[in-house]
Enzyme design. Sequence first.
Site, PDB file in Angstrom:
ATOM      1  N   ASP A 104     -38.533  13.304  48.570  1.00 48.81           N
ATOM      2  CA  ASP A 104     -38.509  14.710  49.054  1.00 48.81           C
ATOM      3  C   ASP A 104     -38.878  14.875  50.422  1.00 48.81           C
ATOM      4  OD1 ASP A 104     -38.161  15.104  46.159  1.00 48.81           O
ATOM      5  OD2 ASP A 104     -40.516  15.572  45.925  1.00 48.81           O
TER       6      ASP A 104
HETATM    7  N1  URA Z   1     -41.720  11.771  43.056  1.00 48.88           N
HETATM    8  C1  URA Z   1     -41.492  13.081  43.861  1.00 48.88           C
HETATM    9  O1  URA Z   1     -41.860  14.200  43.015  1.00 48.88           O
HETATM   10  N2  URA Z   1     -41.038  12.981  44.846  1.00 48.88           N
HETATM   11  C2  URA Z   1     -40.589  12.161  45.663  1.00 48.88           C
HETATM   12  O2  URA Z   1     -40.317  12.217  46.592  1.00 48.88           O
HETATM   13  C3  URA Z   1     -40.699  10.955  44.750  1.00 48.88           C
HETATM   14  C4  URA Z   1     -40.990  10.740  43.527  1.00 48.88           C
END
Ligand code: URA
Length: 230
Positions: A104
């Site tokens: 993310d």
């Molecule tokens: N899980 C999440 O919520 N975000 C990420 O970036 C990776 C795993």
Amino acid sequence: MERLDKFLCDSGAGTRSQVKLLVKSGRVTVDGVPERDSSRKIDPAAQTVALDGAVLGGRRRVVVMLNKPAGYVTATEDAVEKTVMELLPPEYRHLDLKPVGRLDKATEGLLLFTNDGDLLHNLISPKKEVPKVYYARHEGQAGPEDVAAFETGLTLRDGTVCLPALLEPLGPGESRITVREGKYHQVRRMMAARGMTVQYLERRKEGSLSLGDLPRGRVRALTEAEIAAL
Ligand code: URA
């Protein structure tokens, strides 16, 4: 058959415009004869291409690790946001690297890139269940019931069922989480399903690889041994 300029780029000789100049200047030979036309088609399996006398190997399999900072989206292009591609140093830009999976925008830590389609597929395929280890700071305290729920396989708020995962409380509002799949916002949604809000998330390991002491925002190429272990 492939174009000489593409072969040179894939061999790491430079960018498209750089290799055009190299070819023009006569520094590139095909089977020992200087070749000044970079659009010429060559057969890499049958012909020998050299730059300044050094034989080139063609497309190298490249895997690099980035310690991703927050604020970059995992995409090859985006009209609005800064992308992780912008963090690749120039020498990696012409190698056709693609991010392996996704972090993310707000998540930091280990993100791989490769130009090897098979490896990419193996690492992101749900069937391979490659373990990924995250460090999270969160509101709320993880307790034995949360650990047990992760172990059994959580059901997210939208009904999605997750594979069994490992939740290890590290201290007040701090946990280590190991998952074997890569659903959208997976760790944040798993923690939310147990009433905890993730405030900070960092991926520290993927399969056999650890972030180690790679500084945030920096990139390093994996060794052949590291690639083989993947
Ligand atoms: N899980 C999440 O919520 N975000 C990420 O970036 C990776 C795993």
